[in-house]
Scaffold this active site. Structure first.
Site, PDB file in Angstrom:
ATOM      1  N   GLY A   1       0.786  -1.233   0.000  1.00  0.00           N
ATOM      2  CA  GLY A   1       0.000   0.000   0.000  1.00  0.00           C
ATOM      3  C   GLY A   1       0.815   1.277   0.000  1.00  0.00           C
ATOM      4  O   GLY A   1       0.343   2.300   0.492  1.00  0.00           O
TER       5      GLY A   1
ATOM      6  N   ILE B   1      -7.494  -9.995 -11.265  1.00  0.00           N
ATOM      7  CA  ILE B   1      -8.064  -9.575 -12.543  1.00  0.00           C
ATOM      8  C   ILE B   1      -9.570  -9.373 -12.370  1.00  0.00           C
ATOM      9  O   ILE B   1     -10.245 -10.193 -11.749  1.00  0.00           O
ATOM     10  CB  ILE B   1      -7.761 -10.613 -13.642  1.00  0.00           C
ATOM     11  CG1 ILE B   1      -6.240 -10.678 -13.871  1.00  0.00           C
ATOM     12  CG2 ILE B   1      -8.501 -10.283 -14.924  1.00  0.00           C
ATOM     13  CD1 ILE B   1      -5.811 -11.808 -14.789  1.00  0.00           C
TER      14      ILE B   1
ATOM     15  N   SER C   1       3.029   3.358 -15.587  1.00  0.00           N
ATOM     16  CA  SER C   1       1.925   3.953 -16.340  1.00  0.00           C
ATOM     17  C   SER C   1       0.661   3.947 -15.492  1.00  0.00           C
ATOM     18  O   SER C   1       0.341   2.939 -14.862  1.00  0.00           O
ATOM     19  CB  SER C   1       1.636   3.140 -17.609  1.00  0.00           C
ATOM     20  OG  SER C   1       2.801   2.934 -18.382  1.00  0.00           O
TER      21      SER C   1
ATOM     22  N   GLU D   1       6.098   6.248  -9.357  1.00  0.00           N
ATOM     23  CA  GLU D   1       4.682   5.888  -9.196  1.00  0.00           C
ATOM     24  C   GLU D   1       4.032   6.810  -8.174  1.00  0.00           C
ATOM     25  O   GLU D   1       2.909   7.279  -8.349  1.00  0.00           O
ATOM     26  CB  GLU D   1       4.539   4.429  -8.730  1.00  0.00           C
ATOM     27  CG  GLU D   1       4.980   3.402  -9.746  1.00  0.00           C
ATOM     28  CD  GLU D   1       4.738   1.976  -9.274  1.00  0.00           C
ATOM     29  OE1 GLU D   1       3.713   1.719  -8.608  1.00  0.00           O
ATOM     30  OE2 GLU D   1       5.577   1.100  -9.561  1.00  0.00           O
TER      31      GLU D   1
ATOM     32  N   ARG E   1     -15.225 -15.511  -9.772  1.00  0.00           N
ATOM     33  CA  ARG E   1     -14.783 -14.119  -9.885  1.00  0.00           C
ATOM     34  C   ARG E   1     -15.967 -13.158  -9.909  1.00  0.00           C
ATOM     35  O   ARG E   1     -15.896 -12.060  -9.340  1.00  0.00           O
ATOM     36  CB  ARG E   1     -13.950 -13.926 -11.158  1.00  0.00           C
ATOM     37  CG  ARG E   1     -12.530 -14.413 -11.015  1.00  0.00           C
ATOM     38  CD  ARG E   1     -11.722 -14.132 -12.269  1.00  0.00           C
ATOM     39  NE  ARG E   1     -10.486 -14.895 -12.232  1.00  0.00           N
ATOM     40  CZ  ARG E   1      -9.327 -14.419 -11.762  1.00  0.00           C
ATOM     41  NH1 ARG E   1      -9.232 -13.187 -11.310  1.00  0.00           N
ATOM     42  NH2 ARG E   1      -8.252 -15.178 -11.748  1.00  0.00           N
TER      43      ARG E   1
ATOM     44  N   ASP F   1      -4.368  -4.494 -18.712  1.00  0.00           N
ATOM     45  CA  ASP F   1      -3.301  -3.505 -18.926  1.00  0.00           C
ATOM     46  C   ASP F   1      -3.306  -2.919 -20.337  1.00  0.00           C
ATOM     47  O   ASP F   1      -2.253  -2.534 -20.864  1.00  0.00           O
ATOM     48  CB  ASP F   1      -1.920  -4.133 -18.629  1.00  0.00           C
ATOM     49  CG  ASP F   1      -1.785  -4.536 -17.170  1.00  0.00           C
ATOM     50  OD1 ASP F   1      -2.419  -3.898 -16.308  1.00  0.00           O
ATOM     51  OD2 ASP F   1      -1.041  -5.500 -16.886  1.00  0.00           O
TER      52      ASP F   1
ATOM     53  N   ASN G   1      -5.697   2.288 -12.912  1.00  0.00           N
ATOM     54  CA  ASN G   1      -4.690   1.392 -12.338  1.00  0.00           C
ATOM     55  C   ASN G   1      -3.315   2.008 -12.538  1.00  0.00           C
ATOM     56  O   ASN G   1      -3.094   2.746 -13.495  1.00  0.00           O
ATOM     57  CB  ASN G   1      -4.747   0.038 -13.063  1.00  0.00           C
ATOM     58  CG  ASN G   1      -3.673  -0.938 -12.604  1.00  0.00           C
ATOM     59  OD1 ASN G   1      -3.434  -1.084 -11.407  1.00  0.00           O
ATOM     60  ND2 ASN G   1      -3.013  -1.609 -13.543  1.00  0.00           N
TER      61      ASN G   1
ATOM     62  N   HIS H   1       0.454   0.653 -13.254  1.00  0.00           N
ATOM     63  CA  HIS H   1       1.147  -0.564 -13.687  1.00  0.00           C
ATOM     64  C   HIS H   1       2.642  -0.263 -13.789  1.00  0.00           C
ATOM     65  O   HIS H   1       3.027   0.747 -14.385  1.00  0.00           O
ATOM     66  CB  HIS H   1       0.595  -1.020 -15.036  1.00  0.00           C
ATOM     67  CG  HIS H   1       1.249  -2.267 -15.526  1.00  0.00           C
ATOM     68  ND1 HIS H   1       0.944  -3.517 -15.016  1.00  0.00           N
ATOM     69  CD2 HIS H   1       2.214  -2.467 -16.448  1.00  0.00           C
ATOM     70  CE1 HIS H   1       1.694  -4.426 -15.621  1.00  0.00           C
ATOM     71  NE2 HIS H   1       2.472  -3.816 -16.491  1.00  0.00           N
TER      72      HIS H   1
HETATM   73  N1  NHR Z   1      -8.640  -6.163 -14.541  1.00  0.00           N
HETATM   74  C1  NHR Z   1      -8.963  -5.832 -15.793  1.00  0.00           C
HETATM   75  N2  NHR Z   1     -10.117  -6.301 -16.287  1.00  0.00           N
HETATM   76  N3  NHR Z   1      -8.171  -5.040 -16.573  1.00  0.00           N
HETATM   77  C2  NHR Z   1      -7.014  -4.567 -16.080  1.00  0.00           C
HETATM   78  O1  NHR Z   1      -6.259  -3.801 -16.856  1.00  0.00           O
HETATM   79  C3  NHR Z   1      -6.593  -4.901 -14.760  1.00  0.00           C
HETATM   80  C4  NHR Z   1      -7.462  -5.711 -14.009  1.00  0.00           C
HETATM   81  C5  NHR Z   1      -7.115  -6.100 -12.708  1.00  0.00           C
HETATM   82  C6  NHR Z   1      -5.917  -5.710 -12.169  1.00  0.00           C
HETATM   83  C7  NHR Z   1      -3.702  -4.615 -12.335  1.00  0.00           C
HETATM   84  C8  NHR Z   1      -2.653  -5.471 -13.030  1.00  0.00           C
HETATM   85  C9  NHR Z   1      -1.320  -4.840 -13.169  1.00  0.00           C
HETATM   86  O2  NHR Z   1      -1.179  -3.622 -13.059  1.00  0.00           O
HETATM   87  C10 NHR Z   1      -5.035  -4.921 -12.912  1.00  0.00           C
HETATM   88  C11 NHR Z   1      -5.386  -4.493 -14.198  1.00  0.00           C
HETATM   89  C12 NHR Z   1      -3.174  -8.873 -11.461  1.00  0.00           C
HETATM   90  C13 NHR Z   1      -2.849  -9.717 -12.499  1.00  0.00           C
HETATM   91  C14 NHR Z   1      -2.966 -11.218 -12.318  1.00  0.00           C
HETATM   92  O3  NHR Z   1      -2.533 -11.985 -13.176  1.00  0.00           O
HETATM   93  C15 NHR Z   1      -2.442  -9.181 -13.686  1.00  0.00           C
HETATM   94  C16 NHR Z   1      -2.380  -7.789 -13.845  1.00  0.00           C
HETATM   95  C17 NHR Z   1      -2.709  -6.941 -12.816  1.00  0.00           C
HETATM   96  C18 NHR Z   1      -3.102  -7.493 -11.611  1.00  0.00           C
HETATM   97  N4  NHR Z   1      -3.591 -11.701 -11.221  1.00  0.00           N
HETATM   98  C19 NHR Z   1      -3.827 -13.131 -10.907  1.00  0.00           C
HETATM   99  C20 NHR Z   1      -5.324 -13.473 -11.123  1.00  0.00           C
HETATM  100  O4  NHR Z   1      -5.579 -14.657 -11.390  1.00  0.00           O
HETATM  101  C21 NHR Z   1      -3.530 -13.431  -9.460  1.00  0.00           C
HETATM  102  C22 NHR Z   1      -2.120 -13.140  -9.090  1.00  0.00           C
HETATM  103  C23 NHR Z   1      -1.908 -13.069  -7.573  1.00  0.00           C
HETATM  104  O5  NHR Z   1      -2.895 -13.157  -6.800  1.00  0.00           O
HETATM  105  O6  NHR Z   1      -0.759 -12.884  -7.170  1.00  0.00           O
HETATM  106  O7  NHR Z   1      -6.202 -12.611 -10.957  1.00  0.00           O
HETATM  107  O8  NHR Z   1      -0.326  -5.559 -13.456  1.00  0.00           O
HETATM  108  C1  GAR Z   2       3.499  -1.193  -7.378  1.00  0.00           C
HETATM  109  O1  GAR Z   2       4.766  -1.182  -7.983  1.00  0.00           O
HETATM  110  C2  GAR Z   2       2.412  -1.316  -8.431  1.00  0.00           C
HETATM  111  O2  GAR Z   2       2.689  -0.597  -9.601  1.00  0.00           O
HETATM  112  C3  GAR Z   2       2.444  -2.786  -8.699  1.00  0.00           C
HETATM  113  O3  GAR Z   2       2.671  -3.398  -7.456  1.00  0.00           O
HETATM  114  C4  GAR Z   2       3.318  -2.474  -6.580  1.00  0.00           C
HETATM  115  C5  GAR Z   2       2.416  -2.264  -5.386  1.00  0.00           C
HETATM  116  O4  GAR Z   2       3.089  -1.549  -4.390  1.00  0.00           O
HETATM  117  N1  GAR Z   2       1.218  -3.246  -9.260  1.00  0.00           N
HETATM  118  C6  GAR Z   2       1.113  -4.386  -9.886  1.00  0.00           C
HETATM  119  O5  GAR Z   2       2.069  -5.099 -10.120  1.00  0.00           O
HETATM  120  C7  GAR Z   2      -0.290  -4.763 -10.294  1.00  0.00           C
HETATM  121  N2  GAR Z   2      -0.273  -6.048 -10.843  1.00  0.00           N
HETATM  122  P1  GAR Z   2       2.283  -0.801  -3.239  1.00  0.00           P
HETATM  123  O6  GAR Z   2       1.321  -1.828  -2.643  1.00  0.00           O
HETATM  124  O7  GAR Z   2       3.332  -0.418  -2.262  1.00  0.00           O
HETATM  125  O8  GAR Z   2       1.585   0.352  -3.839  1.00  0.00           O
END
Ligand code: NHR
Ligand code: GAR
Length: 196
Positions: free
Chosen positions: A16, A96, A140, A178, A69, A149, A111, A113
């Protein structure tokens, strides 16, 4: 006429630190948004303690308590709406989201990323950046769309990749940026300067 202050819900899964940079910004007198909720899918997320210490309402909705989900997302949507959020900001949120959830907050869901999108979508971005040999990396802020993403980019920050970088040193350099661009992007959205 008094202007409406945008209410922001922050979704987290862990540390966080981005949430904390947004909370700090929201405490500035001129800030056009307030944080109305910090919601985590993990009960042990460190960020929950930080939010509670700051007096921000928190909630935990654990994905493993739901059969799929869609029902997990519906519970989150209900919680966010109960707190009257105008904007939903993912900050290290790791689940996701369904197309239904994304649709419910269309144009109000963003978000951060840790890569220069469209490079390195998905997870493990810093490791992949190092392995690919890019000279620049970054972060981003983007609108969330159903495709992961892939939504329109609101703000980006670049950092150099240095010869002796490892995942931790590179991640730390990106994270510093960020913490600057996420509050800026939220201000721009709250002030109506950017639209989906
Ligand atoms: N959801 C949608 N529909 N679109 C996006 O662009 C999203 C999203 C949810 C989260 C953040 C994202 C990132 O910034 C985000 C963007 C989790 C995963 C993932 O694979 C991928 C991308 C991001 C966040 N999650 C696994 C899942 O099955 C679980 C992984 C875990 O719990 O550690 O959901 O990168
Ligand atoms: C941050 O670097 C964020 O961009 C990334 O995780 C970190 C969270 O740190 N997000 C992802 O990878 C989403 N899939 P924080 O909890 O300290 O903000």
């Amino acid at each position: 006429m008094t202007k409406h202050t945008s209410q922001v819900a922050i979704l987290i899964s862990g540390r966080g630190s981005n949430m904390q940079s947004i909370l700090a910004d929201s405490a500035q007198a001129d800030c056009p948004y307030q944080v109305c909720l910090v919601l985590s899918n993990r009960a042990d997320a460190q960020g929950l303690n930080t939010a509670q210490a700051a007096g921000i309402p928190t909630a935990v909705i654990q994905h493993q308590d739901y059969p799929d989900r869609i029902s997990f997302d519906q519970q989150m949507q209900h919680c966010i709406q109960t707190h009257h959020a105008d904007v939903v900001a993912l900050a290290g949120f790791m689940r996701i989201l369904s197309a239904e959830f994304v649709q419910a907050f269309s144009g109000r869901l963003i978000n951060i990323h840790p890569s220069l999108l469209p490079e390195f979508k998905g997870l493990h971005t810093h490791q992949r950046a190092l392995e690919s040999g890019v000279k620049e990396h970054g972060a981003s802020v983007h609108f969330v769309t159903p495709e992961l993403d892939a939504g329109p980019i609101i703000a980006q920050a670049r950092v150099p990749v240095l010869a002796d970088d490892d995942v931790d040193s590179l991640a730390a350099r990106v994270l510093e940026q960020e913490h600057l661009i996420y509050p800026q992007a939220l201000r721009a959205l709250a002030q109506g300067e950017i639209k989906f």
